[in-house]
Design an enzyme around this catalytic site. Structure first.
Site, PDB file in Angstrom:
ATOM      1  N   ASP A  63       0.824  -1.218   0.000  1.00 52.44           N
ATOM      2  CA  ASP A  63       0.000   0.000   0.000  1.00 52.44           C
ATOM      3  C   ASP A  63       0.853   1.262   0.000  1.00 52.44           C
ATOM      4  O   ASP A  63       2.054   1.209   0.258  1.00 52.44           O
ATOM      5  CB  ASP A  63      -0.874   0.030   1.266  1.00 52.44           C
ATOM      6  CG  ASP A  63      -2.105  -0.843   1.117  1.00 52.44           C
ATOM      7  OD1 ASP A  63      -2.521  -1.077  -0.027  1.00 52.44           O
ATOM      8  OD2 ASP A  63      -2.629  -1.299   2.155  1.00 52.44           O
ATOM      9  N   TYR A 121       7.519  -9.701   7.134  1.00 55.85           N
ATOM     10  CA  TYR A 121       7.204  -8.272   7.276  1.00 55.85           C
ATOM     11  C   TYR A 121       7.672  -7.793   8.647  1.00 55.85           C
ATOM     12  O   TYR A 121       7.726  -8.579   9.603  1.00 55.85           O
ATOM     13  CB  TYR A 121       5.688  -8.042   7.196  1.00 55.85           C
ATOM     14  CG  TYR A 121       5.109  -8.016   5.813  1.00 55.85           C
ATOM     15  CD1 TYR A 121       5.020  -6.834   5.092  1.00 55.85           C
ATOM     16  CD2 TYR A 121       4.621  -9.181   5.225  1.00 55.85           C
ATOM     17  CE1 TYR A 121       4.461  -6.806   3.824  1.00 55.85           C
ATOM     18  CE2 TYR A 121       4.059  -9.167   3.948  1.00 55.85           C
ATOM     19  CZ  TYR A 121       3.987  -7.964   3.256  1.00 55.85           C
ATOM     20  OH  TYR A 121       3.439  -7.932   1.999  1.00 55.85           O
TER      21      TYR A 121
END
Lengths: 262, 262
Positions: A63, A121
């Site tokens: 994003d 992540y």
């Protein structure tokens, strides 16, 4: 007489790139109607280098504001320079906030999304009374006191194979919401808490929703067991606000069968 | 009849600010003919808060691109809010890359530059083959191999009281170039080398010139003893290129007599 290609005609090759970027100034990985995407900037640099139109396929659609140390993408080209030279040649054409870390040739049927992977992540939380300017784009500033031990207890429920439907954005369209989280660590160094999560794949916004839910536990608004409740609930249960994008970094994508060359 | 001020007239107070900033988007601390300075942005925010013109005096004139965790500046005001409220009220008026960490009232004769201090600076060197986008504004990227042990040996010569004339920019105008360096550490964590230096004061560009000279030793272009030679030379000897501004952070300024309140 047959119309044959000369034997020295350039062959088609699939090149895999490992890409690091600072997502602050982009609308995300993917091409969007408004805003500049990392994919479009990179695609233009590749086309400028190879002199032919290319399709660039990324492994993760990060994003707007999300950063990467190890995003992966592939493209096909007839250019015949050594595989590792693509990285260098592209970095000369890219802005400083996008840097190719590595380029290798892979099999022509290699697909960065449909290959089996483990993805890592990191989500960073700056936990102090007053924000730090140089950290503002790379961590989520949280001034409230956090119960890190409770957050770790909550995090333990995330590990393993679960239906993560309640940890996905309602905007997601995927049917199969079962994923395996191999590992979830919460480490603190000075004022910085780093959540590191490794799994076989993540639903849309899943890491940021997990970070948001664990923060709710850290604030003692919910007990650690709340994470299990949300996981086990057959109802749609929203575990808390999604933590903001700029704290998130795509660290690494490992391909389980390795990067097979042709 | 005498023209007397009422006894509840607001008294003049000197407020000290500890300021953190990301120097990337500024022309440095001080007001410059071109470019926006941190001082001018901060001064405007203060005047907007206190409703009277102020003079803002900083402790260090950091260059364009240099960052701060603990810059110090003072201003005088008649505003009577509690001393610690200035920080909060100013942060609401400041852009996110300038954040007041602390505000305290000091004696009216306190001067941030002429008081005895110890200052700490950090210089960050990212030492890896390929740059990292999220570090590009906060560290100097050096792809060559570095002999850290040799750099540490060179750094040892810097410690102590010396005439640092050869470690000052030729643009400096000060006469007394003797300074004391209390401590100089070189630490490595992953790919990041952090040089931390603490002293009673630094000449113009001194930390960046020291970093540049130590890099020359790290590249093995010069031996560690070269640092001593430059220090001891009565001739003007230029120890190497000045390391770029964006690797530098002003970490802390400690006032030896403390921050005496009125």
């Amino acid at each position: 007489m047959k119309n044959r290609q000369p034997t020295d005609a350039p062959v088609l090759r699939r090149i895999l790139l490992v890409i690091a970027y600072d997502g602050s100034n982009y609308c995300g990985w993917q091409v969007q109607p408004n805003g500049v995407s990392i994919q479009s900037v990179l695609q233009r640099a590749i086309e400028d280098l190879v002199g032919e139109p290319v399709m660039l396929t990324g492994a993760s659609r990060t994003d707007s504001g999300v950063h990467a140390l190890g995003q992966v993408a592939v493209f096909d080209t007839h250019m015949s320079i050594p595989e590792d030279r693509f990285a260098m040649a592209l970095n000369q054409r890219l802005p400083k906030d996008i840097v190719i870390q590595k380029s290798v040739e892979v099999a022509l049927n290699f697909h960065p999304r449909y290959q089996k992977v483990s993805k890592t992540y990191e989500y960073k939380i700056l936990n102090r009374r007053i924000p730090l300017p140089c950290q503002r784009l790379y961590s989520y500033f949280v001034p409230q006191r956090l119960d890190l031990e409770a957050m770790r207890q909550g995090a333990a429920y995330i590990c393993g194979t679960h239906d993560f439907k309640n940890f996905a954005s309602t905007k997601t369209s995927v049917k199969d919401t079962v994923r395996t989280v191999y590992d979830l660590k919460l480490e603190k160094e000075g004022d910085m808490i780093t959540l590191t999560i490794r799994g076989d794949g993540f639903l849309y916004n899943m890491v940021r929703i997990i970070a948001g839910a664990l923060l709710k536990v850290g604030f003692r608004q919910k007990s650690p067991e709340y994470i299990r409740e949300v996981l086990e609930s057959s109802q749609r249960l929203i575990p808390g606000p999604t933590a903001p994008a700029h704290g998130l970094t795509l660290v690494e994508i490992c391909y389980k069968e390795g990067l097979k060359k042709p």
